[in-house]
Design an enzyme around this catalytic site. Sequence first.
Site, mmCIF file in Angstrom:
data_model
loop_
_atom_site.group_PDB
_atom_site.id
_atom_site.type_symbol
_atom_site.label_atom_id
_atom_site.label_comp_id
_atom_site.label_asym_id
_atom_site.label_seq_id
_atom_site.Cartn_x
_atom_site.Cartn_y
_atom_site.Cartn_z
ATOM 1 N N HIS A 149 -1.616 -4.561 -2.690
ATOM 2 C CA HIS A 149 -0.996 -5.837 -2.334
ATOM 3 C C HIS A 149 -0.841 -6.771 -3.539
ATOM 4 C CE1 HIS A 149 0.220 -9.044 0.308
ATOM 5 N NE2 HIS A 149 -0.053 -8.335 1.387
ATOM 6 N N GLU A 172 5.031 -3.510 -1.468
ATOM 7 C CA GLU A 172 3.951 -2.719 -0.869
ATOM 8 C C GLU A 172 4.530 -1.432 -0.289
ATOM 9 O OE1 GLU A 172 1.877 -5.574 1.938
ATOM 10 O OE2 GLU A 172 3.333 -6.853 0.981
ATOM 11 N N HIS A 174 -3.095 -5.651 8.263
ATOM 12 C CA HIS A 174 -3.896 -5.059 7.181
ATOM 13 C C HIS A 174 -5.288 -4.615 7.657
ATOM 14 C CE1 HIS A 174 -0.622 -6.158 4.701
ATOM 15 N NE2 HIS A 174 -0.968 -7.389 4.421
HETATM 16 C C1 BGC Z 1 2.795 -9.411 5.006
HETATM 17 C C2 BGC Z 1 2.950 -10.902 5.049
HETATM 18 C C3 BGC Z 1 1.601 -11.553 4.887
HETATM 19 C C4 BGC Z 1 1.008 -11.072 3.597
HETATM 20 C C5 BGC Z 1 -0.352 -11.646 3.329
HETATM 21 C C6 BGC Z 1 2.174 -9.036 3.716
HETATM 22 O O1 BGC Z 1 1.991 -7.651 3.651
HETATM 23 O O2 BGC Z 1 4.015 -8.749 5.190
HETATM 24 O O3 BGC Z 1 3.521 -11.297 6.276
HETATM 25 O O4 BGC Z 1 1.694 -12.945 4.893
HETATM 26 O O5 BGC Z 1 0.927 -9.671 3.617
HETATM 27 O O6 BGC Z 1 -1.162 -11.537 4.409
#
Ligand code: BGC
Length: 350
Positions: A177, A314, A104
Amino acid sequence: MEKTKYGSLKEIGEVSLYTLTNKNGMSISVTDLGATLVKVLVPDRTGTLRDVVLGYDTPEGYLENTCYFGATIGRSGNRIDKGRFVIGGKTYQLDINDNENDLHSGNHGYHIRKWEAIKADDEKNSITFTLFSPDGDQGFPGNFKVSVTYTLTEENELVLHYEGISDADTVANLTNHSYFNLGGHDSGSIEDHVLTLAAKSYTPVRDNQAIPTGEVAPVDGTPMDFTFPKAIGRDIEADFQQLIYVGGYDHNFVLSDKTGEQRKMAEAYCEKTGIVMEAFTDCCGVQFYAGNFITPQEGKDGVPYGKRHGFCLESQYYPNSINQAGFPSPLLKAGEKYDTVTSYKFSVRA
Ligand code: BGC
């Protein structure tokens, strides 16, 4: 649109909460801190309003927000192998913040910035937030001007429209998210929710660090198959290597091999409340994440949250696609417009 003071943060200053309501009584609240979706109130089958997203009561919560509740993620959502990629012969390095990889966009994500609320349109029932991300920000090339518009329609549809432009070739792959719980954010596990995904294939991961191998594999005959309505919990603990690697569903499901065409990506249903959520996008992939890593913590109204109390859909380019020639490319060319829409539509089933 109603604007209220949300709080005042040492690091960021004043932050506000913007609430849009429609004629059915549905409302959404978004803060300029991270252009984060804080609250989504939806009528259940008895007409009672339920808040169907996980989150925090105060802006302080969103500054920590290690789970990224409700957050707008950018410049590039999901993982990039070793946080490294090459554009125009030059290597760029992002933060390493998830095992050996970037997740991210590292330690200074768009979700902890103050966005500017630039435009409220009462007729459309929408609000637009904008952010300027300078050249080199997070390690990415190009001055990137980006905005996200939240709209709430009279059909109980929450529409997220992302637009951006960069003055150099860059990666653009924003997402939201939000963790949904159609039983209400305070109702515990989502494993009883029945989910359908418009995906005949997914991108398997290499190991527990969750970088795709590069293959596109059929879901048919595996626990990854959600082409028919299936409880999230039905197969989540199956003895299947892909699920074992990442502790449950946390994979990119393939909607298409290209972007640009709006389609339904998912439908989720909660029997307890009757609430149905249909999700649509023009993106080529969706990360279906079952909230496996939600650490025990206190959420809105002091509610204890834990593992699998919310699930995420997402919309995105496939993870690490900037390094995978076989995947649709998230490269945004200088001067070209980044323009993508994802929406979540709520209704009830008797
Ligand atoms: C990821 C997860 C992660 C979560 C929070 C998601 O987009 O795929 O692996 O734990 O985000 O960070």
